[in-house]
Scaffold this motif. Structure first.
Motif, short mmCIF file in Angstrom:
data_model
loop_
_atom_site.label_atom_id
_atom_site.label_comp_id
_atom_site.label_asym_id
_atom_site.label_seq_id
_atom_site.Cartn_x
_atom_site.Cartn_y
_atom_site.Cartn_z
N VAL A 154 -36.94 14.33 -22.49
CA VAL A 154 -36.23 14.45 -23.77
C VAL A 154 -35.19 13.35 -23.95
CG1 VAL A 154 -34.48 15.84 -24.96
CG2 VAL A 154 -36.50 16.94 -24.00
N GLN A 155 -35.10 12.79 -25.16
CA GLN A 155 -33.99 11.89 -25.45
C GLN A 155 -33.01 12.56 -26.39
OE1 GLN A 155 -34.64 8.36 -27.95
NE2 GLN A 155 -36.82 8.86 -27.95
N SER A 156 -31.73 12.26 -26.16
CA SER A 156 -30.68 12.81 -27.02
C SER A 156 -30.06 11.67 -27.83
CB SER A 156 -29.63 13.52 -26.18
OG SER A 156 -30.18 14.70 -25.64
N ASP A 157 -29.41 12.04 -28.92
CA ASP A 157 -28.86 11.07 -29.86
C ASP A 157 -27.50 10.56 -29.36
OD1 ASP A 157 -27.83 9.63 -31.97
OD2 ASP A 157 -28.46 11.09 -33.51
N ALA A 158 -27.55 9.48 -28.58
CA ALA A 158 -26.34 8.96 -27.92
C ALA A 158 -25.31 8.50 -28.94
CB ALA A 158 -26.72 7.81 -26.98
N ALA A 159 -25.76 7.86 -30.02
CA ALA A 159 -24.82 7.34 -31.03
C ALA A 159 -24.03 8.49 -31.64
CB ALA A 159 -25.59 6.57 -32.11
N ALA A 160 -24.72 9.57 -31.99
CA ALA A 160 -24.06 10.72 -32.62
C ALA A 160 -23.09 11.39 -31.65
CB ALA A 160 -25.11 11.73 -33.10
N ALA A 181 -33.96 -0.10 -20.88
CA ALA A 181 -35.18 -0.90 -21.05
C ALA A 181 -36.40 -0.07 -21.44
CB ALA A 181 -35.48 -1.76 -19.82
N GLY A 182 -36.22 1.24 -21.65
CA GLY A 182 -37.34 2.10 -22.08
C GLY A 182 -37.19 2.56 -23.52
N ILE A 183 -35.94 2.86 -23.91
CA ILE A 183 -35.61 3.15 -25.31
C ILE A 183 -34.34 2.35 -25.64
CG2 ILE A 183 -36.70 5.44 -25.59
CD1 ILE A 183 -33.99 6.72 -24.92
N PRO A 184 -34.06 2.12 -26.93
CA PRO A 184 -32.92 1.26 -27.27
C PRO A 184 -31.59 1.80 -26.74
CG PRO A 184 -34.32 1.61 -29.20
CD PRO A 184 -34.82 2.54 -28.12
N ILE A 185 -30.75 0.89 -26.25
CA ILE A 185 -29.37 1.21 -25.87
C ILE A 185 -28.47 0.18 -26.53
CG2 ILE A 185 -27.67 1.24 -23.98
CD1 ILE A 185 -29.58 2.36 -22.16
N LYS A 186 -27.43 0.67 -27.20
CA LYS A 186 -26.46 -0.24 -27.82
C LYS A 186 -25.06 0.24 -27.46
CE LYS A 186 -29.51 -1.99 -31.31
NZ LYS A 186 -30.16 -2.80 -30.27
N LEU A 187 -24.64 -0.14 -26.26
CA LEU A 187 -23.36 0.37 -25.73
C LEU A 187 -22.19 0.12 -26.65
CD1 LEU A 187 -22.61 -0.26 -21.97
CD2 LEU A 187 -23.56 1.75 -23.10
N ASP A 188 -22.02 -1.14 -27.06
CA ASP A 188 -20.83 -1.49 -27.85
C ASP A 188 -20.89 -0.89 -29.25
OD1 ASP A 188 -20.11 -2.81 -25.62
OD2 ASP A 188 -20.11 -4.84 -26.48
N GLU A 189 -22.07 -0.97 -29.85
CA GLU A 189 -22.23 -0.42 -31.20
C GLU A 189 -21.95 1.09 -31.20
OE1 GLU A 189 -25.91 -1.72 -33.11
OE2 GLU A 189 -25.96 0.22 -34.17
N TRP A 190 -22.42 1.78 -30.18
CA TRP A 190 -22.24 3.24 -30.12
C TRP A 190 -20.86 3.62 -29.61
CZ3 TRP A 190 -27.46 4.37 -27.14
CH2 TRP A 190 -28.54 4.07 -28.00
N GLY A 191 -20.19 2.70 -28.90
CA GLY A 191 -18.87 3.01 -28.35
C GLY A 191 -18.93 3.90 -27.12
N ILE A 192 -19.91 3.67 -26.27
CA ILE A 192 -20.01 4.41 -24.99
C ILE A 192 -18.98 3.80 -24.03
CG2 ILE A 192 -21.52 4.97 -23.03
CD1 ILE A 192 -22.61 6.21 -25.58
N ASP A 193 -18.23 4.64 -23.30
CA ASP A 193 -17.16 4.12 -22.45
C ASP A 193 -17.58 3.83 -21.02
OD1 ASP A 193 -14.84 4.20 -24.33
OD2 ASP A 193 -15.54 6.27 -24.52
N ALA A 194 -18.49 4.61 -20.47
CA ALA A 194 -18.97 4.35 -19.12
C ALA A 194 -20.44 4.73 -19.04
CB ALA A 194 -18.17 5.14 -18.09
N VAL A 195 -21.23 3.90 -18.39
CA VAL A 195 -22.68 4.14 -18.33
C VAL A 195 -23.18 3.74 -16.96
CG1 VAL A 195 -23.33 1.85 -19.21
CG2 VAL A 195 -24.88 3.76 -19.56
N TYR A 196 -24.18 4.47 -16.47
CA TYR A 196 -24.85 4.08 -15.22
C TYR A 196 -26.34 4.15 -15.42
CZ TYR A 196 -25.09 9.16 -14.74
OH TYR A 196 -25.30 10.50 -14.96
N SER A 197 -27.07 3.29 -14.67
CA SER A 197 -28.52 3.30 -14.75
C SER A 197 -29.10 3.18 -13.34
CB SER A 197 -28.99 2.18 -15.68
OG SER A 197 -30.39 2.29 -15.89
N GLY A 198 -30.37 2.82 -13.25
CA GLY A 198 -31.01 2.70 -11.94
C GLY A 198 -31.99 1.55 -11.96
N SER A 199 -32.22 0.95 -10.80
CA SER A 199 -33.13 -0.21 -10.75
C SER A 199 -34.59 0.20 -10.81
CB SER A 199 -32.87 -1.00 -9.46
OG SER A 199 -32.95 -0.14 -8.32
#
Ligand SMILES: *Cc1c(COP(=O)(O)O)cnc(C)c1O
Length: 386
Positions: A154-160, A181-199
């Motif tokens: 499931v994907q959730s609406d990160a921007a909202a 790299a699988g679905i769009p991410i726009k950290l700055d546009e959405w204003g996310i403060d901290a994010v982590y991912s995996g290789s």
């Protein structure tokens, strides 16, 4: 199989179509096999700078504090949560699968006052419910959620979600382990403060590195902490002296040199293909899979608008035996897919089409193998293989 530990280990060649790790391109493995150099060697410092630039591009951010934590996605989760929370801080965490549940665990171990917000597994986080919860609970400092829930597809609406957190003056922590790299991410546009991912998900790199990024509000917050970050290793104020700009690098820990060669190569491949093209390739692979599954009479768990192209949760028909099918797929067809977790154990298969896995030939191979197995022709396949 009787093996001696004095024999070199020769891994089987599998097609990895599970929840991770994903298939790794030969070029990435070759990069990883390069000669090890010192982690303070000027040429290695150049490589770290390029990794940082390419991670900023992938996250769509200009955040200075962007680097790869030397550990898997779970350590990135620790890094984001433990740098921000202090004992007693209120954090609202959306739980719609395994990883939101894990984030609650990390925050509560760090002494935070965790307010979990539950959603049925297989459904997205409802931004309205976040808004209501933030109205009901005063002084919530952080909102944590999982962008792409790998346990359910499931994907959730990160921007909202980020917009609502900002409205209430809370900082957002986003799990982007499977989304990057699988679905769009726009950290700055959405204003996310901290994010982590995996290789090892859509970046198609071996496991063991966790790209993270902290925005200006988060960095300011960390600088103004009253207590020290619980983990010495993960404290970003220390790590950044190592990963930071052009200043002289201070020894902090020994970076996993060869793993970073691999991450560099996988990011280079991503940006050579183009982020948009990579996202489109994931989407196309998902649609191809969906088409084939429909022909086999199989259905997806998740409603159309919330489906992740890179993680397909397939309902297991009552007539099929879950575990034997998956082990036949692995042992006789060399294809790995994932099992259901928690309340979805035995109810779904999880097919990951991540990074290098999201290619038409892999989707076709999986569909053909599934068809053979589901038609009960697999005893034949077994005898051919042995
Ligand atoms: C895989 C995953 C993690 C954990 O990553 P590891 O590399 O297994 O530690 C965290 N969150 C999500 C959404 C994941 O898919």
């Amino acid at each position: 199989m009787n093996r001696s530990y004095l024999e070199s280990f020769l891994p089987p060649t599998r097609l990895l179509l599970g929840p991770g790790p994903s298939p790794v391109a030969p070029e990435v493995l070759t990069a990883m096999a390069g000669p090890t150099i010192g982690h303070l060697d000027p040429s290695f410092i150049g490589l770290m700078a390029e990794v940082k630039t390419m991670l900023q591009m992938a996250f769509a951010t200009t955040n200075e504090v962007t680097f790869a934590v030397a550990g898997p996605g779970s350590l990135g989760m620790d890094a984001c949560v433990l740098n921000l929370i202090e004992p007693g801080d209120k954090i609202l965490i959306a739980r719609n699968g395994v990883f939101g549940t894990r984030m609650c665990e990390v925050a509560s171990r760090g002494g935070a006052h965790v307010i979990p917000l539950d959603f049925t597994w297989g459904t997205p986080v409802d931004p309205q419910a976040i808004d209501d919860a933030l109205k009901a609970h005063k002084d919530v400092k952080f909102v944590g959620f999982v962008h792409a829930e790998t346990s359910t597809g499931v994907q959730s609406d990160a921007a909202a979600i980020a917009a609502i957190a900002q409205k209430h003056g809370a900082l957002t922590i986003m799990d982007a382990v499977t989304s990057l790299a699988g679905i769009p991410i726009k950290l700055d546009e959405w204003g996310i403060d901290a994010v982590y991912s995996g290789s090892q998900k859509c970046l198609s790199c071996p496991p063991g590195l966790s790209p993270v990024s902290f925005g200006p509000r988060a960095v300011e917050h960390v600088k103004n902490r009253k207590t020290r970050v619980l983990s010495w290793f993960l404290d970003i104020t220390q790590v950044m002296a190592y990963w930071g700009g052009d200043k002289a690098r201070a020894y902090h820990h020994t970076a996993p040199v060869n793993s970073l060669y691999a991450l560099h190569e996988s990011l280079r491949r991503l940006h050579t293909e183009g982020l948009e093209a990579s996202l489109a390739r994931h989407k196309a692979a998902h649609l191809q899979l969906l088409d084939g599954l429909t022909k086999l009479g199989l259905e997806l768990l998740v409603e159309e608008p919330y489906r992740l192209p890179q993680l397909n949760a397939i309902k297991i028909p009552a007539t099929i035996n879950d575990a034997p099918l998956r082990s036949a797929l692995l042992n006789d067809f060399n294809i790995e897919i994932g099992a259901g977790l928690g309340p979805l154990a035995g109810k779904i298969w999880r097919v990951g089409l991540m990074g290098e896995g999201a290619r038409p030939e892999h989707v076709s191979r999986l569909l053909q193998s599934l068809e053979t197995l589901m038609r009960g022709q697999w005893t034949e396949a077994l005898s051919l293989a042995s």
